[in-house]
Motif scaffolding. Structure first.
Motif, PDB file in Angstrom:
ATOM      1  N   ILE A 103       0.837  -1.199   0.000  1.00 14.70           N
ATOM      2  CA  ILE A 103       0.000   0.000   0.000  1.00 14.70           C
ATOM      3  C   ILE A 103       0.870   1.246   0.000  1.00 14.70           C
ATOM      4  CG2 ILE A 103      -1.890   1.216   1.128  1.00 14.70           C
ATOM      5  CD1 ILE A 103      -2.538  -1.286   2.690  1.00 14.70           C
ATOM      6  N   ALA A 104       0.627   2.141  -0.944  1.00 15.05           N
ATOM      7  CA  ALA A 104       1.294   3.442  -0.977  1.00 15.05           C
ATOM      8  C   ALA A 104       0.375   4.456  -0.304  1.00 15.05           C
ATOM      9  CB  ALA A 104       1.585   3.856  -2.415  1.00 15.05           C
ATOM     10  N   VAL A 105       0.881   5.147   0.695  1.00 13.05           N
ATOM     11  CA  VAL A 105       0.043   6.048   1.478  1.00 13.05           C
ATOM     12  C   VAL A 105       0.549   7.490   1.406  1.00 13.05           C
ATOM     13  CG1 VAL A 105      -0.913   4.346   3.069  1.00 13.05           C
ATOM     14  CG2 VAL A 105       1.319   5.348   3.556  1.00 13.05           C
ATOM     15  N   ALA A 106      -0.403   8.400   1.338  1.00 17.66           N
ATOM     16  CA  ALA A 106      -0.104   9.828   1.293  1.00 17.66           C
ATOM     17  C   ALA A 106      -0.027  10.408   2.695  1.00 17.66           C
ATOM     18  CB  ALA A 106      -1.181  10.555   0.498  1.00 17.66           C
ATOM     19  N   GLY A 107       0.647  11.529   2.800  1.00 22.62           N
ATOM     20  CA  GLY A 107       0.668  12.271   4.047  1.00 22.62           C
ATOM     21  C   GLY A 107      -0.447  13.309   4.058  1.00 22.62           C
ATOM     22  N   GLY A 108      -0.272  14.353   4.837  1.00 22.18           N
ATOM     23  CA  GLY A 108      -1.310  15.380   4.945  1.00 22.18           C
ATOM     24  C   GLY A 108      -2.316  15.041   6.027  1.00 22.18           C
ATOM     25  N   THR A 109      -3.149  16.008   6.364  1.00 19.06           N
ATOM     26  CA  THR A 109      -4.098  15.813   7.461  1.00 19.06           C
ATOM     27  C   THR A 109      -5.338  15.012   7.066  1.00 19.06           C
ATOM     28  OG1 THR A 109      -5.099  17.967   6.955  1.00 19.06           O
ATOM     29  CG2 THR A 109      -3.368  17.931   8.622  1.00 19.06           C
TER      30      THR A 109
ATOM     31  N   VAL B 138       2.526  -4.314   3.604  1.00 16.62           N
ATOM     32  CA  VAL B 138       3.726  -3.479   3.493  1.00 16.62           C
ATOM     33  C   VAL B 138       3.286  -2.078   3.087  1.00 16.62           C
ATOM     34  CG1 VAL B 138       5.940  -3.139   2.339  1.00 16.62           C
ATOM     35  CG2 VAL B 138       5.106  -5.464   2.780  1.00 16.62           C
ATOM     36  N   PHE B 139       3.731  -1.071   3.826  1.00 17.30           N
ATOM     37  CA  PHE B 139       3.403   0.317   3.527  1.00 17.30           C
ATOM     38  C   PHE B 139       4.609   1.034   2.921  1.00 17.30           C
ATOM     39  CE2 PHE B 139       0.279  -0.501   6.926  1.00 17.30           C
ATOM     40  CZ  PHE B 139      -0.872  -0.003   6.322  1.00 17.30           C
ATOM     41  N   VAL B 140       4.353   1.819   1.880  1.00 13.88           N
ATOM     42  CA  VAL B 140       5.343   2.732   1.320  1.00 13.88           C
ATOM     43  C   VAL B 140       4.686   4.102   1.204  1.00 13.88           C
ATOM     44  CG1 VAL B 140       6.567   0.918   0.076  1.00 13.88           C
ATOM     45  CG2 VAL B 140       4.722   2.169  -1.078  1.00 13.88           C
ATOM     46  N   GLN B 141       5.469   5.114   0.885  1.00 10.89           N
ATOM     47  CA  GLN B 141       4.936   6.471   0.754  1.00 10.89           C
ATOM     48  C   GLN B 141       4.689   6.839  -0.703  1.00 10.89           C
ATOM     49  OE1 GLN B 141       8.025   8.355   3.607  1.00 10.89           O
ATOM     50  NE2 GLN B 141       6.345   9.839   3.536  1.00 10.89           N
ATOM     51  N   THR B 142       3.664   7.661  -0.918  1.00  9.81           N
ATOM     52  CA  THR B 142       3.440   8.202  -2.262  1.00  9.81           C
ATOM     53  C   THR B 142       4.410   9.337  -2.556  1.00  9.81           C
ATOM     54  OG1 THR B 142       1.789   9.793  -1.450  1.00  9.81           O
ATOM     55  CG2 THR B 142       0.977   7.640  -2.240  1.00  9.81           C
ATOM     56  N   ASP B 143       4.761  10.120  -1.526  1.00  8.16           N
ATOM     57  CA  ASP B 143       5.632  11.270  -1.741  1.00  8.16           C
ATOM     58  C   ASP B 143       6.112  11.810  -0.407  1.00  8.16           C
ATOM     59  OD1 ASP B 143       2.850  12.128  -1.346  1.00  8.16           O
ATOM     60  OD2 ASP B 143       3.587  14.167  -1.688  1.00  8.16           O
ATOM     61  N   GLU B 144       7.087  12.699  -0.480  1.00 11.21           N
ATOM     62  CA  GLU B 144       7.640  13.269   0.741  1.00 11.21           C
ATOM     63  C   GLU B 144       8.364  14.567   0.434  1.00 11.21           C
ATOM     64  OE1 GLU B 144       7.603  14.061   3.780  1.00 11.21           O
ATOM     65  OE2 GLU B 144       7.976  12.061   4.642  1.00 11.21           O
ATOM     66  N   ARG B 145       8.404  15.452   1.403  1.00 12.21           N
ATOM     67  CA  ARG B 145       9.231  16.653   1.317  1.00 12.21           C
ATOM     68  C   ARG B 145      10.678  16.276   1.642  1.00 12.21           C
ATOM     69  NH1 ARG B 145       4.345  18.224   3.555  1.00 12.21           N
ATOM     70  NH2 ARG B 145       3.392  20.102   2.634  1.00 12.21           N
TER      71      ARG B 145
ATOM     72  N   SER C  58       6.063  14.016   6.102  1.00  9.61           N
ATOM     73  CA  SER C  58       4.830  13.241   6.274  1.00  9.61           C
ATOM     74  C   SER C  58       5.046  11.924   6.995  1.00  9.61           C
ATOM     75  CB  SER C  58       4.208  12.950   4.904  1.00  9.61           C
ATOM     76  OG  SER C  58       3.832  14.125   4.243  1.00  9.61           O
ATOM     77  N   ASP C  59       6.273  11.413   7.000  1.00 12.20           N
ATOM     78  CA  ASP C  59       6.477  10.061   7.507  1.00 12.20           C
ATOM     79  C   ASP C  59       6.059   9.891   8.963  1.00 12.20           C
ATOM     80  OD1 ASP C  59       8.588  11.638   8.376  1.00 12.20           O
ATOM     81  OD2 ASP C  59      10.166  10.317   7.609  1.00 12.20           O
ATOM     82  N   GLY C  60       6.365  10.869   9.806  1.00 14.01           N
ATOM     83  CA  GLY C  60       6.005  10.769  11.213  1.00 14.01           C
ATOM     84  C   GLY C  60       4.504  10.737  11.435  1.00 14.01           C
ATOM     85  N   LEU C  61       3.771  11.558  10.681  1.00  8.41           N
ATOM     86  CA  LEU C  61       2.314  11.591  10.804  1.00  8.41           C
ATOM     87  C   LEU C  61       1.706  10.253  10.372  1.00  8.41           C
ATOM     88  CD1 LEU C  61       0.002  13.571  11.517  1.00  8.41           C
ATOM     89  CD2 LEU C  61      -0.134  14.144   9.094  1.00  8.41           C
ATOM     90  N   ILE C  62       2.234   9.691   9.294  1.00  8.67           N
ATOM     91  CA  ILE C  62       1.755   8.398   8.821  1.00  8.67           C
ATOM     92  C   ILE C  62       2.038   7.312   9.860  1.00  8.67           C
ATOM     93  CG2 ILE C  62       2.097   6.600   7.080  1.00  8.67           C
ATOM     94  CD1 ILE C  62       2.737   8.904   5.089  1.00  8.67           C
ATOM     95  N   GLU C  63       3.262   7.303  10.373  1.00  8.02           N
ATOM     96  CA  GLU C  63       3.646   6.312  11.380  1.00  8.02           C
ATOM     97  C   GLU C  63       2.727   6.365  12.586  1.00  8.02           C
ATOM     98  OE1 GLU C  63       7.655   7.221  12.307  1.00  8.02           O
ATOM     99  OE2 GLU C  63       8.468   6.442  10.413  1.00  8.02           O
ATOM    100  N   SER C  64       2.434   7.578  13.050  1.00  7.80           N
ATOM    101  CA  SER C  64       1.592   7.747  14.221  1.00  7.80           C
ATOM    102  C   SER C  64       0.162   7.291  13.956  1.00  7.80           C
ATOM    103  CB  SER C  64       1.607   9.217  14.660  1.00  7.80           C
ATOM    104  OG  SER C  64       0.736   9.433  15.745  1.00  7.80           O
ATOM    105  N   ALA C  65      -0.410   7.710  12.822  1.00  4.64           N
ATOM    106  CA  ALA C  65      -1.805   7.386  12.526  1.00  4.64           C
ATOM    107  C   ALA C  65      -2.023   5.892  12.316  1.00  4.64           C
ATOM    108  CB  ALA C  65      -2.266   8.156  11.295  1.00  4.64           C
ATOM    109  N   LEU C  66      -1.050   5.226  11.710  1.00  9.55           N
ATOM    110  CA  LEU C  66      -1.169   3.792  11.453  1.00  9.55           C
ATOM    111  C   LEU C  66      -0.556   2.941  12.567  1.00  9.55           C
ATOM    112  CD1 LEU C  66      -0.365   3.729   7.632  1.00  9.55           C
ATOM    113  CD2 LEU C  66      -2.509   2.981   8.688  1.00  9.55           C
TER     114      LEU C  66
END
Length: 225
Positions: A33-39, A59-66, A75-83
């Motif tokens: 699964i590719a996951v986006a950041g943002g609120t 398995v999670f990967v990111q769609t994009d990052e700053r 975005s990685d920290g927000l994703i880690e926390s939410a999931l």
């Protein structure tokens, strides 16, 4: 698919994602699964953790990052926390984008990582956000046709370096789910659903194509006053 509130949307989106996770695991023994950041996706990710899923096969990967050393801006920290990806006992695998000081170096490193996960394939699911200007991931209208065949691309947005999964790579993901909440996304969503005559096609519309899913709350619905 429209829901009245962001909470309703998050629940519906989590159900949809979980259904496709089960299908992928059944078909190939795992789900990427590719996951986006943002609120916007945060509530959906939190809902998803409550679904009955064999996380050891996800398995999670990111769609994009700053590309910035400032952790608060990424975005990685927000994703880690939410999931709950860093919680003790969580069994899903997580491959965040390995941010370095340079966008191209970061993109090359992530390209290599993704090639190890799926040498010839793409993620099973992509969870996408929507920018107020109609972009998704970090694919922007002014760079829409730059390096469309690259698996991972480096780009710049308002002077900020970013890394993103490439246009064709995202288009090839079989289940693409776009989430939109709030009145600020209404115009961008309208441009996807009913493009104005002569207007440029937005990157989100290109990535979604004709078979992507759109989940939005009432505030983002173009038909709302």
């Amino acid at each position: 698919m429209f829901r009245d509130t962001p909470a309703d949307l998050a629940s519906a989106a989590a159900d949809l994602i979980a259904t496709h996770v089960h299908s992928a695991i059944s078909a190939r023994g795992e789900c990427l699964i590719a996951v986006a950041g943002g609120t916007t996706p945060v509530s959906t990710y939190r809902e998803l953790t409550r679904r009955d899923i064999d996380w050891a096969k996800v398995v999670f990967v990111q769609t994009d990052e700053r590309v910035t050393p400032q952790l608060a801006d990424r975005s990685d920290g927000l994703i880690e926390s939410a999931l709950g990806l860093t919680d003790p006992g969580h069994r899903a695998t997580w491959h965040p984008i390995p941010v370095s000081g340079d966008g191209r170096e970061t993109a090359a490193a992530y390209d290599e990582q993704l090639s190890l996960l799926r040498a010839e394939g793409v993620p099973d699911i992509a969870v996408l956000g929507l920018g107020t200007d109609g972009h998704t991931a970090s694919i922007f209208d002014h760079t829409l046709r730059e390096d469309p065949y690259q698996r991972v691309v480096a780009t710049t947005y308002h002077g900020e370096q970013r890394v993103s999964l490439g246009l064709n790579y995202l288009q090839a993901v079989p289940t693409r789910i776009l989430l939109a909440t709030g009145g600020s996304k209404r115009a961008a969503l309208a441009q996807i659903l009913t493009p104005a005559t002569g207007a440029a096609v937005t990157s989100a519309a290109v990535v979604l194509g004709q078979d992507g899913y759109i989940l939005a709350d009432a505030a983002a619905h173009p038909g709302q006053a």
